[in-house]
Write an enzyme that holds these catalytic residues in place. Sequence first.
Site, PDB file in Angstrom:
ATOM      1  N   SER A 107      59.741  31.989  60.862  1.00  0.00           N
ATOM      2  CA  SER A 107      60.893  32.811  61.220  1.00  0.00           C
ATOM      3  C   SER A 107      62.032  32.529  60.228  1.00  0.00           C
ATOM      4  O   SER A 107      61.830  32.608  59.018  1.00  0.00           O
ATOM      5  CB  SER A 107      61.277  32.524  62.680  1.00  0.00           C
ATOM      6  N   ARG A 120      70.509  36.121  74.071  1.00  0.00           N
ATOM      7  CA  ARG A 120      69.219  35.470  73.930  1.00  0.00           C
ATOM      8  C   ARG A 120      68.135  36.249  74.683  1.00  0.00           C
ATOM      9  O   ARG A 120      67.002  36.368  74.214  1.00  0.00           O
ATOM     10  CB  ARG A 120      69.290  34.040  74.447  1.00  0.00           C
ATOM     11  N   ASP A 132      53.876  41.613  65.768  1.00  0.00           N
ATOM     12  CA  ASP A 132      55.265  41.189  65.526  1.00  0.00           C
ATOM     13  C   ASP A 132      56.102  42.416  65.159  1.00  0.00           C
ATOM     14  O   ASP A 132      55.937  42.995  64.099  1.00  0.00           O
ATOM     15  CB  ASP A 132      55.283  40.156  64.398  1.00  0.00           C
ATOM     16  N   HIS A 138      56.330  38.123  67.587  1.00  0.00           N
ATOM     17  CA  HIS A 138      56.965  37.168  66.689  1.00  0.00           C
ATOM     18  C   HIS A 138      56.736  35.721  67.138  1.00  0.00           C
ATOM     19  O   HIS A 138      56.535  34.829  66.315  1.00  0.00           O
ATOM     20  CB  HIS A 138      58.465  37.475  66.638  1.00  0.00           C
ATOM     21  N   ASP A 139      56.758  35.480  68.429  1.00  0.00           N
ATOM     22  CA  ASP A 139      56.597  34.120  68.958  1.00  0.00           C
ATOM     23  C   ASP A 139      55.181  33.573  68.810  1.00  0.00           C
ATOM     24  O   ASP A 139      54.930  32.429  69.202  1.00  0.00           O
ATOM     25  CB  ASP A 139      56.993  34.075  70.442  1.00  0.00           C
TER      26      ASP A 139
END
Lengths: 325, 325
Positions: free
Chosen positions: A129, A190, A271, A301-302
Amino acid sequence: MISVTGDRLGTVELSGSSHAGGRVAYASYGPEDAPAVMVLGGISAHRFVCGDEDGTPGWWPGVVGPGTFLDPESYHVVGIDYIGGAGGSTVPVDGPGVPVVTTADQADAVRAVLDHLGIHKLHAFIGASYGGMVGLVLGARHPDRLARLLVFCAAHRSHPMATGLRGLQRRIVKLAAAAGRESEGLALARELAMTTYRTPEEFEKRFVSVPIWEEGSPHFAVEKYLRVQGEKFSRRFDGRAFAILSQSLDLHDVDPALIQVPTTVVSIDSDTLVPPWLIAEMVRRLPGTGRTIRVASNFGHDAFLKEKKAVGRVIRHVLAEEVPA
Amino acid sequence: MISVTGDRLGTVELSGSSHAGGRVAYASYGPEDAPAVMVLGGISAHRFVCGDEDGTPGWWPGVVGPGTFLDPESYHVVGIDYIGGAGGSTVPVDGPGVPVVTTADQADAVRAVLDHLGIHKLHAFIGASYGGMVGLVLGARHPDRLARLLVFCAAHRSHPMATGLRGLQRRIVKLAAAAGRESEGLALARELAMTTYRTPEEFEKRFVSVPIWEEGSPHFAVEKYLRVQGEKFSRRFDGRAFAILSQSLDLHDVDPALIQVPTTVVSIDSDTLVPPWLIAEMVRRLPGTGRTIRVASNFGHDAFLKEKKAVGRVIRHVLAEEVPA
């Protein structure tokens, strides 16, 4: 538990860079004469990549740390806190507004730490990232300081949808801060970020659509999950650090043609934040030393945090490869 | 310009439903003896589907209205304002908290308007996004009132990622309202919604990633675009209407097996808000009268507004088909 006391934990003053006078905090683990590997993660990662003195594991558990794929028994593992971030690193205050801290500034901070630790050349730089962006800039600015670069879920630039969503996050925090509710704003930002780190497919498997009724108002399982994530984050981040690093992600821009280091980029098919097509665009423009490894995952993405086995195997493989000196 | 004066524009009182005493506002266009078609759109659409008396075009320009694919010269076209929404319809205040208005309530409001206008059976109900959800519930609750159902970008339920993102939007508005800045919150929420209506691919084509520097701070083209969208929305919506309809989207839930009407559902390959797999799940469960038409587009959920030709042709085709009586 591995010792990171004394000399293995410290700060280095920045000089000559755009943030001269700032300090970058690092942690180093394992034998100093072993091949050195620097590992940087997302904007909420920290220098304790193999865990801290209290026994808290690192931010990449199951992948980096004692007994995992990247073990400080065999490697000299180094982590830093991002300058401008929420950890032990600092940048000097330079007037009103959000300080501009670029991925190039982070790469210069990495070099300062390498100088301080006497590491002339990293065996590898591994970044995921935001850390992957920093690695790409490091490979362009200081190619002599790393033998190989391994990047997860990062590209040469941010794409406009990611930038649009992060701009919204920053404005949510700003609006909440103006109302004296910064920490609520951070939590909401967040939560929004979390939706970009995961995928509709994963949420579909995980959460039922049926509402839970409480005092005549409907609530949903997915909301509760997001709230927990947001609150966790707001307890360990502050608005300034968030604004700096979020903005830094959007300012990131490196010419792939300048990355003069053997480079492996792992892209995740689901992603949406750093989509495979953006990584492919970058790898095509690397000067003959690049390759992509595509990993299938529902985690978006994670996936670099969730697909521990796939990710760990890539790390192990890349670290063991011969590369041209 | 088409006349919608006098009897063609009015409100109908709701009775017997969960919002008895509320009123639903409608507009009707074209010959009353022509086949009747009701057309409902997203939460920000309105009853003036073929335009209003001031010459403002309808919310589906190029698709529905004089000289387009669905022309009030040949059809009796009817639109409504959603109850609980920002238009001329009302729901009675029923205590603190956000009133619960479901897609079933909207379907009942549709029926009340049909009763009032003396339309026993619609030639077709055409609904897009929220309007599509209402159409699906209408097909389950009042199947005798429509000969065919044409749905764009809607399914039998919301999926958890969409619900998570809408919950965030509602909390942004709430936080901003508590700080006395509701309209800013509404704008931010709409900006977030816009990112779910479009796609990274479209934004990539449309906006450069390079920042614009203003007084030492970076700005991005995509931010300016989103801001304009948010401000536009915040001028014509209020927090209460937004909360009601946003919540209604998440509460939507209809058993496909109950939809006893010939149904065509258009799904957009790039729609992440109502993904093709969710529509496919629904169509598989329709009782033998359903089909999907997949449209390729870079515009995501908003393709029903942007792909005028593809959408218009589907409408024309479906309206002309023979269906079992």
